[in-house]
Design a protein around this motif. Structure first.
Motif, PDB file in Angstrom:
ATOM      1  N   UNK A 175       3.113  -6.684   0.104  1.00 46.61           N
ATOM      2  CA  UNK A 175       3.275  -5.974   1.300  1.00 46.61           C
ATOM      3  C   UNK A 175       3.406  -4.642   1.205  1.00 46.61           C
ATOM      4  N   UNK A 176       2.266  -3.387   0.734  1.00 43.40           N
ATOM      5  CA  UNK A 176       2.425  -2.313   0.712  1.00 43.40           C
ATOM      6  C   UNK A 176       0.436  -2.362   1.242  1.00 43.40           C
ATOM      7  N   UNK A 177      -0.467  -3.730   0.344  1.00 45.00           N
ATOM      8  CA  UNK A 177      -1.399  -3.876   0.673  1.00 45.00           C
ATOM      9  C   UNK A 177      -2.646  -3.483   1.651  1.00 45.00           C
ATOM     10  N   UNK A 178      -1.971  -3.552   3.132  1.00 45.36           N
ATOM     11  CA  UNK A 178      -2.535  -3.128   4.550  1.00 45.36           C
ATOM     12  C   UNK A 178      -2.567  -1.257   4.641  1.00 45.36           C
ATOM     13  N   UNK A 179      -1.452  -0.716   3.438  1.00 46.37           N
ATOM     14  CA  UNK A 179      -2.085   0.846   3.315  1.00 46.37           C
ATOM     15  C   UNK A 179      -2.266   1.537   2.179  1.00 46.37           C
ATOM     16  N   UNK A 180      -2.780  -0.064   1.661  1.00 49.02           N
ATOM     17  CA  UNK A 180      -3.787   0.677   0.147  1.00 49.02           C
ATOM     18  C   UNK A 180      -2.718   1.630  -0.321  1.00 49.02           C
ATOM     19  N   UNK A 181      -1.802   0.881  -0.733  1.00 54.95           N
ATOM     20  CA  UNK A 181      -0.191   1.419  -1.533  1.00 54.95           C
ATOM     21  C   UNK A 181       0.092   0.803  -2.763  1.00 54.95           C
ATOM     22  N   UNK A 182       0.956   0.449  -3.408  1.00 57.39           N
ATOM     23  CA  UNK A 182       1.864   0.457  -4.223  1.00 57.39           C
ATOM     24  C   UNK A 182       2.912   0.392  -5.003  1.00 57.39           C
ATOM     25  N   UNK A 183       3.421  -0.571  -5.878  1.00 61.87           N
ATOM     26  CA  UNK A 183       4.555   0.131  -6.231  1.00 61.87           C
ATOM     27  C   UNK A 183       4.346   1.369  -7.689  1.00 61.87           C
ATOM     28  N   UNK A 184       3.687   1.725  -8.002  1.00 52.81           N
ATOM     29  CA  UNK A 184       3.275   2.723  -8.793  1.00 52.81           C
ATOM     30  C   UNK A 184       3.476   4.209  -8.267  1.00 52.81           C
ATOM     31  N   UNK A 185       2.931   4.075  -6.984  1.00 54.38           N
ATOM     32  CA  UNK A 185       2.600   5.367  -6.273  1.00 54.38           C
ATOM     33  C   UNK A 185       3.306   5.425  -5.149  1.00 54.38           C
ATOM     34  N   UNK A 186       4.385   4.329  -4.374  1.00 52.15           N
ATOM     35  CA  UNK A 186       5.041   4.502  -3.554  1.00 52.15           C
ATOM     36  C   UNK A 186       6.583   4.548  -4.174  1.00 52.15           C
ATOM     37  N   UNK A 187       7.045   5.323  -4.676  1.00 46.50           N
ATOM     38  CA  UNK A 187       8.337   5.839  -5.268  1.00 46.50           C
ATOM     39  C   UNK A 187       9.887   5.672  -4.272  1.00 46.50           C
ATOM     40  N   UNK A 188       9.382   5.834  -3.068  1.00 51.66           N
ATOM     41  CA  UNK A 188      10.018   6.454  -1.706  1.00 51.66           C
ATOM     42  C   UNK A 188      10.593   4.685  -1.594  1.00 51.66           C
ATOM     43  N   UNK A 189       9.289   3.638  -1.475  1.00 48.99           N
ATOM     44  CA  UNK A 189       9.511   2.634  -0.981  1.00 48.99           C
ATOM     45  C   UNK A 189      10.610   2.333  -1.947  1.00 48.99           C
ATOM     46  N   UNK A 190      10.229   2.822  -3.569  1.00 55.15           N
ATOM     47  CA  UNK A 190      11.463   1.767  -4.669  1.00 55.15           C
ATOM     48  C   UNK A 190      12.703   1.959  -3.873  1.00 55.15           C
ATOM     49  N   UNK A 191      13.046   3.244  -4.049  1.00 55.72           N
ATOM     50  CA  UNK A 191      14.093   3.991  -3.963  1.00 55.72           C
ATOM     51  C   UNK A 191      14.758   3.341  -2.934  1.00 55.72           C
ATOM     52  N   UNK A 192      14.125   3.373  -1.567  1.00 52.58           N
ATOM     53  CA  UNK A 192      14.923   2.911  -0.126  1.00 52.58           C
ATOM     54  C   UNK A 192      15.400   1.151  -0.564  1.00 52.58           C
ATOM     55  N   UNK A 193      14.281   0.175  -1.209  1.00 50.39           N
ATOM     56  CA  UNK A 193      14.556  -1.020  -1.196  1.00 50.39           C
ATOM     57  C   UNK A 193      15.948  -1.132  -2.402  1.00 50.39           C
ATOM     58  N   UNK A 194      16.162   0.067  -3.625  1.00 51.33           N
ATOM     59  CA  UNK A 194      16.977  -0.114  -3.974  1.00 51.33           C
ATOM     60  C   UNK A 194      18.572   0.363  -3.566  1.00 51.33           C
ATOM     61  N   UNK A 199      11.839  -0.349 -13.340  1.00 47.20           N
ATOM     62  CA  UNK A 199      11.816  -1.321 -14.711  1.00 47.20           C
ATOM     63  C   UNK A 199      10.453  -0.543 -14.506  1.00 47.20           C
ATOM     64  N   UNK A 200      10.080  -1.459 -13.874  1.00 46.51           N
ATOM     65  CA  UNK A 200       8.808  -2.399 -13.571  1.00 46.51           C
ATOM     66  C   UNK A 200       7.659  -1.042 -13.259  1.00 46.51           C
ATOM     67  N   UNK A 201       8.208  -0.243 -12.252  1.00 48.82           N
ATOM     68  CA  UNK A 201       8.015   0.890 -11.383  1.00 48.82           C
ATOM     69  C   UNK A 201       7.318   1.467 -12.189  1.00 48.82           C
ATOM     70  N   UNK A 202       8.978   2.002 -13.025  1.00 45.27           N
ATOM     71  CA  UNK A 202       8.897   3.461 -14.161  1.00 45.27           C
ATOM     72  C   UNK A 202       7.306   2.425 -15.072  1.00 45.27           C
ATOM     73  N   UNK A 203       7.827   1.130 -15.789  1.00 45.56           N
ATOM     74  CA  UNK A 203       6.394   1.327 -16.716  1.00 45.56           C
ATOM     75  C   UNK A 203       4.978   1.169 -16.457  1.00 45.56           C
ATOM     76  N   UNK A 204       4.850   1.044 -14.879  1.00 51.21           N
ATOM     77  CA  UNK A 204       3.062   0.861 -14.181  1.00 51.21           C
ATOM     78  C   UNK A 204       3.025   2.507 -14.702  1.00 51.21           C
TER      79      UNK A 204
END
Length: 499
Positions: A245-264, A298-303
């Motif tokens: 879903x972040x592919x259009x912005x060329x971002x990923x879970x590893x470099x988008x902590x704000x998206x993971x935080x919003x999701x959680x 967990x996955x975001x932190x490992x990445x």
């Protein structure tokens, strides 16, 4: 404590993604969407994601269910290969063979769910789970767990991968805009399956301890294996879904902590208009979302710390074993080892009882107990201090109507956190039982909601017998519905060796 429930749920819902989760993901991503084009021809643009979020929020009663057209189904079938390629590159898990695909109706999905929960052994397990959860006060006394699970899963399913048939199932009532990100999630399961045998891997070491005659401390340490493994599998699949879903912005879970935080945050708040999910008890909501909520963190932190290979294939090869390692990834990364708690001689002390259920009380379990009897903020503060725990339930021999007896032991980082958790559990006594009576001369407040810390030995009389809480340094012992002399034997066996 959630072991038997998780085992039953895993069998029923393995490979399923919840519509609620996808709705939350769409909402978390949509505000950050850019005007750039998707990274792959089949990726959704921001308008599609927002539309998907709106569709996933609609109740069946809002409008008549609309089936996708044959042309839409044909396009989705073609998209499978493109999205599989995306998932493979994103996870570094190889494509070893083509994934079969089919279009499933709602009736077929309901039949699949019911069949996966119909085996006698699983029904019995679920019944045991239900009674133990009610004893802890995590389910209402009149709650029908099996009926609720079928209704919830029927309501929530947005797609699933069947590891037995090696087939990804698309749903004929879910619109294509919603199904493409679902495919990113489900096809990650297909890749996990091709490399590691997903069903067998998820169930590795998942032993029903009630069938084991002589328990040893190591049995308790292994009791959360399946829960931790499911969080790995779902966390990886959710990470790939977010990356898609972040592919259009060329971002990923590893470099988008704000998206993971919003999701959680959205998952913790229970976003969505799902009637079955909204009316579920706290335990059910937290348990159902655990592998997604904590799994993607967990996955975001490992990445971020170790990279793609470590976060995917290496974690399957060397998986975490406890909910603590999932909830606090640094404990997994650092290789933390907590020694198992020594067990009392249950067979000797409870010689007049029949064992009903036994298992670990993990970090996730104490977090849910704290949220149930206090609040979410209190749970967030207390659970990182957990250092071990187990429960044992039993009934008087020859008396199937007798209250379920319970022994619950937990170890904490220090005396302060032990006393705080003991107070939280004591506050729950008045919530679970009617006509709770404190012993004469007790210096505890009449309203236990005001209790912040509890040390020493305390007892309350209830309609199901005594509830006793004993705290010594970093250890808390709870006994319920057991004779005073038996409770005292456990107090000596558990606390005599405490620091």
């Amino acid at each position: 404590m959630s072991r038997l429930f998780r085992g039953s749920l895993l069998r029923a819902s393995s490979g399923l993604i919840f519509a609620l989760l996808l709705c939350v993901l769409c909402r978390a991503q949509a505000p950050a969407s850019s005007q750039s084009q998707p990274a792959s021809p089949q990726a959704d643009d921001s308008k599609s994601n927002q539309k998907a979020a709106q569709q996933s929020d609609e109740k069946p009663s809002d409008k008549a269910e609309t089936k996708i057209t044959p042309q839409q189904a044909e396009e989705l079938f073609r998209d499978v290969d493109t999205i599989l390629d995306f998932a493979s590159k994103d996870s570094a898990l190889p494509i070893k063979h083509v994934v079969k695909r089919r279009l499933a109706s709602r009736d077929e999905v309901v039949s699949y769910l019911k069949k996966n929960m119909a085996e006698d052994k699983d029904v019995q397990r679920l019944r045991r789970t239900e009674l133990v959860l009610k004893k802890f006060g995590l389910l209402p006394k009149d709650y029908d767990l099996q009926s609720f699970l079928v209704s919830l899963l029927e309501e929530q399913v947005a797609g699933y991968y069947d590891a037995k048939t090696k087939t990804v199932n698309l749903l004929d009532w879910v619109q294509p805009d919603l199904q493409r990100p679902v495919l990113a999630h489900e096809l990650t399961h297909a890749l996990q399956d091709q490399s590691f045998g997903l069903d067998k891997w998820l169930r590795h070491g998942a032993e029903d301890l009630d069938s084991k005659k002589d328990l040893v401390p190591e049995d308790i340490t292994k009791d959360e294996n399946s829960e931790a493994r499911e969080a790995v599998a779902e966390g990886q699949a959710t990470a790939v879904l977010v990356d898609y879903m972040l592919a259009p912005m060329h971002r990923t879970v590893a470099d988008a902590p704000e998206v993971v935080e919003t999701l959680v945050e959205a998952m913790a708040g229970g976003s969505g208009d799902s009637p079955q999910f909204k009316k579920a008890p706290v335990f059910m909501k937290e348990e159902l979302m655990f592998p997604y909520h904590y799994g993607v963190q967990f996955e975001a932190e490992l990445l971020k710390q170790q990279g793609k290979e470590k976060a995917f294939a290496a974690t399957f090869a060397n998986p975490p074993q406890t909910s603590r390692e999932i909830m606090e990834p640094q404990t997994y990364i650092s290789g933390e080892h907590l020694p198992p708690l020594q067990l009392p001689d249950f067979k000797h002390i409870l010689k007049n009882y029949e064992r009903f259920d036994v298992g670990a009380i993990g970090e996730f379990d104490v977090a849910v107990l704290a949220e149930q009897y206090a609040d979410h903020e209190t749970a967030e503060r207390i659970y990182p201090n957990w250092r071990g725990g187990y429960y044992y339930s039993a009934r008087l021999k020859g008396n199937s109507t007798a209250p379920l007896g319970l022994v619950f032991v937990s170890k904490w980082a220090g005396a302060k956190s032990a006393a705080q958790f003991a107070a939280i559990y004591a506050r729950g006594v008045q919530q679970r039982y009617k006509d709770v009576e404190a012993p004469t001369g007790s210096n505890l407040p009449g309203d236990l909601k005001k209790l912040a810390s509890l040390s020493g030995d305390h007892a309350w009389k209830t309609q199901d017998g005594d509830v006793r809480i004993a705290v010594k340094d970093d250890t808390v012992l709870v006994t319920e519905s057991l004779e005073p002399e038996i409770a005292e034997q456990f107090r000596h066996a558990v606390l005599a060796s405490a620091p």
